[in-house]
Design an enzyme around this catalytic site. Structure first.
Site, PDB file in Angstrom:
ATOM      1  N   SER A  37      40.534  43.500  42.498  1.00 32.65           N
ATOM      2  CA  SER A  37      40.488  43.505  44.268  1.00 32.65           C
ATOM      3  C   SER A  37      41.506  45.099  44.379  1.00 32.65           C
ATOM      4  O   SER A  37      41.168  45.625  44.879  1.00 32.65           O
ATOM      5  CB  SER A  37      41.280  42.156  44.626  1.00 32.65           C
TER       6      SER A  37
ATOM      7  N   ASP B 208      46.114  32.346  38.038  1.00 34.35           N
ATOM      8  CA  ASP B 208      46.679  32.934  36.477  1.00 34.35           C
ATOM      9  C   ASP B 208      47.544  33.585  35.912  1.00 34.35           C
ATOM     10  O   ASP B 208      48.120  33.598  34.594  1.00 34.35           O
ATOM     11  CB  ASP B 208      45.371  34.201  35.885  1.00 34.35           C
TER      12      ASP B 208
END
Ligand code: ADP
Length: 367
Positions: free
Chosen positions: A107, A152
């Site tokens: 993104s 993550d």
């Protein structure tokens, strides 16, 4: 007044809402006009009622809410120049001059691409008479600031990302629950946890739950007899009186030939070689769920404030920035460099805590 567009994109992460709330309220307090863009880049391309000015009360209750209330998406069109041109038109038509993107490295790369091409979008839009000369001169640049929302913890140059702490807490709660049933039946559990190509969640979970063995992408097991070594480690724990066995495998774990190591395969190994009653649990999306823990609320809030500050002090020469945290200090670093380092070096090299965790593992601390 500076108009700031805010969107969340890619995988959702707990704490994204807290970040949106912080940006909206700090922006209003600093005399800016925040605009919520719904459903990530899809909203930027659709325009219309997907781009809405945010009032103070629009983010009521956001602090403690999991997921992302303004929606997120994976948007194919934004990967294409033409798609980004439509996004540029909507940005200009809404009078937005800065964009804060809360998402993962994909993104943030997308946002930086849009900014890199900005003048060519403005030229094209002017030529096709979609914007006026006045608009073209007024919106001749776009500032981008990224916040890393990712369970993550996979971005280099920041110690921890928004969502990783909550996800780890959720994993630990689930593993604790499994341990009690495992203990009753002397069972072994093989548990797959998320993290894409990053082993941070798996390794941290192993340390926090006293797992017997862990597999992560950054440090594949060496040699052809790693299955035997794993079995020996589990057997040693049982011989020392442990009633259960717990093996954690990161979803991106691979062996030294880069072949994926699956939870099912590990189960077969434990069943065949040790004759343990072994169950597989794939934790799945529960790891993304629920209310953010204190640290994600805190991190998202202070980083949101920093993002607004970064916009207000930026000049045309300021590169796109990403807000991080290093050694407990909030940082604003060039976005491109952070993404370049992420693709070059693995997290273990860029993050001291990760290195320490690996040391703990290799010192047989786990079993
Ligand atoms: P994350 O942000 O969590 O890493 P993705 O990699 O799926 O998630 O990216 C989310 C979205 O960002 C994509 O669906 C796409 O719209 C946009 N995006 C990702 N990479 C690029 C790119 N190189 N150029 C333009 N847009 C991108």
């Amino acid at each position: 007044k500076t108009r700031i567009g805010i969107l969340t994109s890619g995988g959702d992460a707990q704490g994204m809402n807290a970040a949106v709330r912080s940006i909206v309220r700090v922006a209003i307090s600093r005399n800016c006009e925040p605009f919520l863009i719904y459903d990530g880049y899809n909203g930027l391309i659709s325009g219309g009622d997907k781009i809405v000015e945010a009032k103070w009360t629009d983010v009521n209750g956001f602090l403690t809410l999991g997921g992302t209330a303004i929606g997120t998406a994976r948007c194919k069109e934004f990967r294409e120049y033409q798609g980004r041109q439509i996004a540029a038109l909507n940005i200009i038509k809404h009078g937005i001059s800065s964009l804060i993107v809360i998402g993962g490295d994909g993104s943030l790369t997308g946002a930086d691409n849009l900014r890199g091409e900005w003048s060519s979008h403005v030229d094209d839009l002017l030529k096709s008479e979609k914007i006026s000369q006045e608009e073209a001169s007024k919106y001749n640049s776009l500032m981008i600031v990224g916040l890393v929302g990712s369970i993550d913890n996979d971005l280099a140059t920041t110690d921890i990302t928004i969502g990783a702490s909550t996800s780890l807490s959720r994993i630990c709660e689930s593993l604790d629950a499994l341990q009690s049933t495992a203990s009753s039946h002397h069972r072994a559990f093989v548990v797959e946890v998320m993290g894409r190509n990053c082993g941070w969640l798996a390794l941290s979970a192993a340390i926090c739950t006293g797992a017997d063995y862990v597999f992560i992408p950054e440090d594949p097991p060496v040699g052809t007899n790693w299955e035997d070594r794993m079995c020996q480690a589990l057997k040693n724990s049982r011989d020392a009186g442990k009633r259960t066995s717990l093996v954690i495998v990161a979803e991106g774990a691979v062996d030294s030939n880069l072949k994926p190591i699956s939870a099912e395969y590990l189960k077969d190994v434990l069943t065949e070689k040790l004759n343990y009653d072994t169950r597989v649990t794939i934790l799945g999306h529960v790891q993304r769920g629920g209310s953010p823990v204190f640290y994600d609320r805190y991190l998202a809030s202070v980083q949101g404030a920093e993002a607004v500050s970064a916009i207000l002090s930026a000049t045309n020469e300021t590169p796109s920035l990403v807000i991080g945290i290093l050694e407990n200090k909030i940082t604003a670093q060039p976005l491109k460099e952070a993404i370049r380092l992420t693709s070059l070096v693995s997290k273990e090299i860029s993050n001291k805590n990760f290195t320490r965790a690996l040391e703990l593992r290799s010192s047989s601390f786990l079993n």
